[in-house]
Write an enzyme that holds these catalytic residues in place. Structure first.
Site, PDB file in Angstrom:
ATOM      1  CD  GLU A 134       7.726  -4.092  -1.101  1.00 23.94           C
ATOM      2  OE1 GLU A 134       8.305  -4.396  -0.048  1.00 23.94           O
ATOM      3  OE2 GLU A 134       6.509  -3.918  -1.172  1.00 23.94           O
TER       4      GLU A 134
ATOM      5  CG  HIS B 156       7.462  -0.695   8.339  1.00 24.02           C
ATOM      6  ND1 HIS B 156       6.240  -1.263   8.122  1.00 24.02           N
ATOM      7  CD2 HIS B 156       7.927  -0.332   7.119  1.00 24.02           C
ATOM      8  CE1 HIS B 156       5.967  -1.252   6.827  1.00 24.02           C
ATOM      9  NE2 HIS B 156       6.983  -0.697   6.187  1.00 24.02           N
TER      10      HIS B 156
ATOM     11  CG  ASP C  97      -1.371  -3.695   0.535  1.00 28.53           C
ATOM     12  OD1 ASP C  97      -0.597  -4.152  -0.321  1.00 28.53           O
ATOM     13  OD2 ASP C  97      -1.143  -2.626   1.148  1.00 28.53           O
TER      14      ASP C  97
ATOM     15  CG  ASP D 159       5.373  -1.672  11.645  1.00 21.49           C
ATOM     16  OD1 ASP D 159       4.842  -0.572  11.440  1.00 21.49           O
ATOM     17  OD2 ASP D 159       5.730  -2.446  10.722  1.00 21.49           O
TER      18      ASP D 159
HETATM   19  C1  XUL Z   1       3.821  -0.622   0.280  1.00 26.48           C
HETATM   20  C2  XUL Z   1       4.463  -1.859   0.706  1.00 26.48           C
HETATM   21  C3  XUL Z   1       5.213  -1.768   1.977  1.00 26.48           C
HETATM   22  C4  XUL Z   1       6.517  -2.479   1.988  1.00 26.48           C
HETATM   23  C5  XUL Z   1       7.306  -2.261   3.238  1.00 26.48           C
HETATM   24  O1  XUL Z   1       3.101  -0.731  -0.873  1.00 26.48           O
HETATM   25  O2  XUL Z   1       4.335  -2.877   0.074  1.00 26.48           O
HETATM   26  O3  XUL Z   1       4.365  -2.201   2.983  1.00 26.48           O
HETATM   27  O4  XUL Z   1       6.362  -3.863   1.827  1.00 26.48           O
HETATM   28  O5  XUL Z   1       7.520  -0.934   3.539  1.00 26.48           O
HETATM   29 CO    CO Z   2       5.206  -4.822   0.322  1.00 23.55          CO
END
Ligand code: XUL
Ligand code: CO
Length: 438
Positions: free
Chosen positions: A232, A101, A309, A104
């Site tokens: 996404e 990002h 995640d 970042d």
């Molecule tokens: C959030 C997510 C993000 C995107 C990029 O759930 O997956 O990290 O990949 O903004």
């Molecule tokens: Co993501």
């Protein structure tokens, strides 16, 4: 800054018998599988945000990580140390791509102009580090969800001042991604959605979203960016309802705004789970609709509905998706980005290696299983038998453009079709997947 990964040697492939936790057991990047090197198939990428920016904080407490690169004499120096540590990590792990990002890779800033300036300095540095290491950019993205100004959305914010700010950030980050030779530019609509309809004009927000996405695509062409723009999908979190719910919803939205050949998807397994789908379903849908882009390869946890995640070690689930990916031709601009974080108690730098090594080995194992599956391809053979009737005279007439409902109805055999059912063979097919992984 102290040496960030002191004592850690470059990670090597040692084969399935290896018990060395710092070695790959399946990921042998130069091994040719189905006509291509493993690395070219998988195009693995490490992300900046979870791996180098996150200090382990969660909503119940502050960050327990004290990584060597989290300290420095000034915010600019900390950002530089983070970039240096990241490229050292990529080199030691041996992965060819990275993702970030905008915020970042540079120090925090108070105004859009300051952010743009800080980003420009970071891009110079990243360009140099990319050239030095050969590590390339899979995608860039603007963080349009962390700053309080984006609480009510970004491109769908009720306040045009906020939307203009978001567009400025996208323009700057898309330009940066272009300069760094990025293969894609991602839009994760973090807060594009709502918590309650009582304060939301849903139609207006969707119209704005379409308008601004068109603007972004237009800019991409204006600057000559050849990469893909990717959305996404995610159904919720942080918002209760998010507009990019899943791949099929995104496709409908793109079609509505004439963008289905311009914008593709970045699929994430746990976002699929949150939407009530399997990872393979999202991939198969993207392939069928012609909008497959890239993958964030992390998983959730089936015990809860959170976006945890985690590094994805579920080789069966990955194989089901890998089979869909590879049989449709594999990635073009996409890759597997580890949008995954180690657990909060994983305070050692070595934990970052363990997470990525396991995740990459799981991908490699799934790729090898896919090679086995495509060898005899009993799955496609079964499918071909199942649909063979559509090559018959009846099948062809039913599908012919001029055939009306009346014509079709008259062709129905005037008898029950008892005895025509054939087995769906699900257990047989599932065992084939299991065998390829044994
Ligand atoms: C959030 C997510 C993000 C995107 C990029 O759930 O997956 O990290 O990949 O903004
Ligand atoms: Co993501």
């Amino acid at each position: 800054m102290t040496e960030p990964f002191e004592g850690i040697e470059p990670v090597r492939y040692e084969g399935p018998q290896s018990t060395n936790p710092m070695a790959f057991r399946h990921y042998d990047k130069d091994r040719v599988v189905l006509g291509k090197r493993m690395e070219e198939h998988l195009r693995p990428a490490v992300c900046f945000w979870h791996t180098f920016c996150w200090d382990g904080f969660d909503i119940f407490g502050g960050g327990p990580f004290s990584r060597a690169w989290h300290a420095g004499s000034s915010p600019a120096e900390i950002a530089r140390a983070r970039r240096a540590a990241a490229f050292e990590f990529f080199s030691k792990l041996g992965t060819p791509l990275h993702c970030f990002h905008d915020i970042d890779v540079c120090e925090p800033s108070d105004t859009p102009d300051a952010r743009a300036q800080n980003l420009a300095v970071a891009v110079d540095d990243l360009e140099h580090r990319q050239a030095e290491t050969g590590v390339r950019l899979l995608w860039g993205t603007a963080n349009l969800f962390s700053h309080p100004r984006y609480a009510a959305g970004e491109l769908t914010n009720p306040d045009p001042e906020v939307t203009a700010c978001a567009l400025r950030q996208v323009r700057d980050c898309l330009d940066a991604t272009h300069r760094l030779g990025g293969a894609n530019y991602v839009l994760w609509g973090g807060r594009e959605g709502y918590d309650t309809l009582l304060n939301t004009d849903l139609k207006t927000e969707l119209d704005h979203f379409g308008r601004f996405l068109n603007m972004i695509v237009e800019h991409k062409h204006r600057i000559g960016f050849k990469g893909k723009i990717l959305i996404e999908p995610k159904p919720h979190e942080p918002m209760y309802d998010q507009y990019d719910f899943d791949t099929a919803t995104v496709f409908g939205f793109l079609k509505n705004h004439g963008l289905e050949s311009e914008v593709h998807v970045n699929i994430e397994p746990n976002h699929a789970t949150l939407a009530g789908h399997s990872f393979a379903h999202e991939l198969a849908t993207a392939n069928a609709l012609g909008i497959m882009g890239s993958i964030d390869i992390n998983s959730g946890n089936y015990q809860n509905g959170w976006d945890t995640d985690q590094f994805n070690l579920d080789t069966r689930d990955i194989t089901l998706a890998m089979y869909e990916l590879i049989r449709a031709g594999g990635f073009d601009t996409g890759g597997f980005n580890f949008d995954a974080k180690v657990r909060r108690q994983s305070i050692d730098a070595a934990d970052l290696f363990h997470g990525h090594i396991g995740g990459l080995d799981a991908l490699a194992k799934a790729l090898l299983a896919t090679e086995t599956l495509l060898g005899q391809d009993e799955i496609s053979a079964n499918s071909a038998r199942r649909y063979a009737g559509w090559d018959s005279a009846l099948g062809k007439i039913l599908l012919a453009p001029g055939t009306s409902l009346g014509d079709a109805a008259d062709l129905a055999a005037n008898q029950g079709l008892d005895g025509r059912q054939v087995s769906g063979s699900q257990e047989y097919l599932e065992n084939i997947i299991k065998r390829a992984l044994d």
